[in-house]
Write an enzyme that holds these catalytic residues in place. Structure first.
Site, PDB file in Angstrom:
ATOM      1  N   HIS A  96       0.804  -1.217   0.000  1.00 41.47           N
ATOM      2  CA  HIS A  96       0.000   0.000   0.000  1.00 41.47           C
ATOM      3  C   HIS A  96       0.839   1.271   0.000  1.00 41.47           C
ATOM      4  O   HIS A  96       0.322   2.357  -0.259  1.00 41.47           O
ATOM      5  CB  HIS A  96      -0.919   0.014   1.229  1.00 41.47           C
ATOM      6  N   GLU A 148      -2.954   3.263   2.011  1.00 40.31           N
ATOM      7  CA  GLU A 148      -2.477   3.930   0.793  1.00 40.31           C
ATOM      8  C   GLU A 148      -2.613   5.446   0.902  1.00 40.31           C
ATOM      9  O   GLU A 148      -1.740   6.200   0.443  1.00 40.31           O
ATOM     10  CB  GLU A 148      -3.238   3.421  -0.434  1.00 40.31           C
TER      11      GLU A 148
END
Length: 330
Positions: A96, A148
């Site tokens: 991520h 993320e």
């Protein structure tokens, strides 16, 4: 797929010998692992082979409990932060992405680290840096708290990027219409929802700068397109994925937006037989972090409840492969 049904004169050909009505199962393609997830898992496995166990992994390498447990069994140790990693141990950063402060801290401690950030996420990180170099404030479209989003917002200094999740958030932005702005997006969002937010941004800020190519990754787009194909012909769509997997949650939303109920399940044992009542056709897909073994587990579980006619619905072909970091290949 089950063997052909045997019927005798007077029998209902639409039912099996035990009276269960057959179930049509439409399986989405593409589904499951994307190139970024394949790469991240292989990075951990290669690191274990090269350095030996234990190899530490900061956060879940991908959002899937089955995958994490398999890697744990091989010697991976999952931690929340770097301060849990011993000075002499190798550490892998998740797919991520991470804020710049994480590799900086790893370098300060002289840790041996391998970055498994998906190359498509890394591309967004580079875009953020370029926009800041042009003195543009960045509007980032994403879900608050997602790894993320934390990683991408951590590529710039505090105050240089503003997060929005919805059109309503766009309406609340404090910037003047002529201010130098740019937008970027989380890679695992709903294609449709993101398009609406981008349109709202472009309407309010006509001069806003966006990326040349849409940031939503090919795998996310393809899996959502496949669910759209399924949902039109199904009574129910099952999505194999984790509840903290953004792209898996979006697949459920895509189905429900088309009027077809969607259910997110991590494993086959979460299937409620009551879901199948009155259902003739089920669609099945998997988020980008879910392995194919879990899809087949669901197929087998459904076949134990009803006779299954299985068919694949293909929305796109995927041939993307990402290179591994040099430190694991040289």
């Amino acid at each position: 797929m089950n063997a052909p049904f045997q019927t005798s004169d007077g029998d209902d050909p639409t039912r099996s010998a035990d009276g269960a009505k057959p179930l049509t199962l439409l399986i989405a393609a593409p589904r499951g692992f994307c190139a970024g997830v394949d790469r991240a898992i292989e990075i951990v496995e290669r690191a274990l082979e090269r350095y030996g166990a234990p190899v530490y992994v900061r956060h879940e390498i991908v959002h899937n409990k089955y995958v994490v447990e398999k890697l744990k069994a091989k010697g991976a140790v999952f931690v929340k932060e770097l301060d849990e990693v011993p000075d002499d141990a190798p550490v892998v950063f998740s797919a991520h992405g991470v804020p710049k402060s994480v590799p900086a801290e790893a370098s300060r401690r002289k840790l041996l680290y391998v970055d498994a950030t998906c190359p498509l996420v890394s591309k967004v990180h580079r875009q953020a840096e370029r926009q800041i170099e042009k003195d543009r404030h960045i509007i980032f479209i994403g879900h608050a708290g997602h790894p993320e989003v934390i990683g991408t917002m951590g590529q710039v200094e505090p105050g240089q990027m503003t997060l929005v999740e919805t059109i309503e958030d766009v309406d609340k932005l404090p910037f003047d219409s002529d201010q130098e702005l740019a937008y970027l997006t989380q890679t695992t969002l709903s294609v449709d929802d993101t398009r609406e937010v981008i349109e709202a941004l472009e309407w309010r800020y006509p001069n806003i700068s966006g990326p040349k190519a849409e940031d939503i990754c090919y795998a996310t787009s393809n899996r959502q397109a496949a669910v759209k194909e399924l949902a039109r012909d199904c009574d129910l769509v099952l999505v194999v994925g984790a509840p903290n997997s953004s792209n898996s949650l979006r697949l459920v939303e895509v189905s429900e937006r088309l009027g077809t109920p969607g259910k997110l399940i991590q494993r086959a044992d979460e299937i409620d037989p009551a879901w199948l009542e009155g259902v003739a056709t089920i669609g099945l897909t998997a988020g980008a972090s879910a392995p194919e073994v879990l899809v087949r587990e669901v197929v087998d579980a459904l076949a134990n409840l009803r006779p299954v006619h299985e068919r694949t619905i293909t929305a796109a072909e995927e041939k993307m492969v990402f290179k591994l970091p040099r430190q694991l290949t040289e």
